[in-house]
Design an enzyme around this catalytic site. Structure first.
Site, PDB file in Angstrom:
ATOM      1  CD  GLN A 334      -3.106   0.596   0.115  1.00 55.42           C
ATOM      2  OE1 GLN A 334      -3.193  -0.567  -0.273  1.00 55.42           O
ATOM      3  NE2 GLN A 334      -3.872   1.571  -0.352  1.00 55.42           N
ATOM      4  CD  GLU A 361       6.043 -26.880   9.670  1.00 58.84           C
ATOM      5  OE1 GLU A 361       5.362 -27.903   9.632  1.00 58.84           O
ATOM      6  OE2 GLU A 361       7.268 -26.874   9.546  1.00 58.84           O
TER       7      GLU A 361
END
Length: 376
Positions: A334, A361
């Site tokens: 941004q 994970e």
């Protein structure tokens, strides 16, 4: 700030200098061409970065979990693809073999792994079994002094380029004791690598299917005892989550630095955009997010290093840091505006690399289950 020992500061400095000199220059090319970082991983082995949790008895550097987390974050800062290979290899594979392997297995596999000559992979996930390992169907049936393995594993990091794979397969039906672990090498008959996934991010790290069709695995390749596979998997994933937290931290650190650098250079309305209060507050929020993740990660690592329980702490670190990496890379884009959306600027790759961290994970939904269970 978390107080670091002189040794840990030196580890961080060494990893940082290597990563920013070698990995940073190659990261964009490797990402674009899906090139596995084999040469860099070998250099990292020579530096002791591939055996950071391995005892010196087996050729490791035995740095400890804190030094490991610091080094991994620095590697991820420059190349998340290299970092995820390092994470799975160190956290899950080396750690599991050191904890559960026989002396013969440690000499055959752990020693070359610590040197970076053999890269480890971990095969748990299946097409219909990810967050729920009890649903897995890949089976290993005893046949004399061998086990016959049949089934498919999916989304396996370094499945193609690994030297050894820790396979979790079903050997029984009893919940919690029906799974066992095996050490798989690519020369075993009946085993082959399936498709290599075309991924959104971390593209220099291969992610593959593993296919087993009447694969004969010597019984001597069983890691731990029969029925101990679930325990081995969960033990490895605890350290693996600290590794992913550190990897996410490195991505966030890099995105913040890129955003600060750009904000101090880019001019709009006659002044640098770093002078606008709205943007300064964005940077401040990003900085707080990164630092909170750093402390959560290092605290979990310090508990692991001290041999203390850190199940919830590892999940908190992984969950917060991975979500931080997505927020901070998004804000970095941004701040860059349209330039952040093109591949010329590193934040585009960092944004893609960050996305998977909330998934592997153990998804962050699973991390919240673990945290809630510890609370209650």
């Amino acid at each position: 700030m978390f107080q670091l020992s002189k040794e840990n500061l030196m580890v961080r400095k060494t990893a940082r200098e290597f990563a920013r000199k070698e990995l940073a220059e190659l990261a964009a090319y490797r990402d674009a061409h899906h090139e596995f970082p084999a040469s860099s991983l070998k250099t990292m082995g020579d530096m002791g970065l591939m055996g950071m949790l391995v005892s010196e008895r087996y050729g490791g550097s035995d740095t400890g979990a804190v030094g490991y987390a610091l080094a991994l974050a620095e590697i991820a800062y420059s190349c998340a693809s290299t970092a995820v290979v390092m994470s799975v290899h160190n956290s899950i594979c080396c750690g599991s073999i050191q904890k559960f392997g026989t002396e013969e297995q440690k000499e055959e596999f752990l020693r070359p792994m610590a040197a970076g000559n053999c890269i480890g992979a971990f095969a748990l996930t299946e097409p219909e079994a990810g967050s729920d390992p009890q649903a897995m169907t890949c089976s290993a049936v005893k046949d004399g002094d061998h086990y016959i393995v049949n089934g498919v594993k999916r989304f396996i990091t370094t499945g193609k380029n690994s030297g050894v794979i820790i396979l979790i397969a079903r050997t029984g039906e009893e919940k919690g004791k029906g799974l066992s672990a095996f050490l798989i090498t690519h020369d075993l008959p009946g085993f082959k690598v399936g498709r290599v996934e075309d991924k959104m991010g971390q593209c220099a790290s291969d992610t593959t299917d593993l296919l087993f069709s009447d694969c004969r695995v010597p019984a001597s390749r069983m890691l731990g005892a029969e029925g101990q596979g679930f325990q081995i998997a969960m033990s490895g994933l605890e350290e693996g989550r600290i590794g992913i937290a550190a990897l996410s931290l490195g991505i966030g650190m890099a995105a913040l630095d890129q955003a600060v650098k750009y904000a101090k250079q880019r001019k709009q309305f006659g002044k640098k955009i770093a002078e606008f209060q709205g943007l300064r507050w964005m940077l401040a929020d990003m900085d707080m997010d990164v630092e909170a993740s750093r402390l959560l990660t290092l605290y979990a690592a310090s508990l692991k290093q001290a041999g203390k329980p850190c199940r919830a702490e590892a999940s908190r670190a992984k969950c917060h840091a991975s979500e931080m990496a997505q927020r901070v890379t998004g804000q970095a884009i941004q701040i860059h505006g349209g330039y952040g959306y093109i591949k010329e600027y590193p934040v585009e790759r960092l944004y893609r690399d960050a996305r998977i961290t909330t998934i592997y994970e153990g998804t962050n939904q699973i991390q919240r289950v673990i945290i809630a269970n510890e609370l209650l």
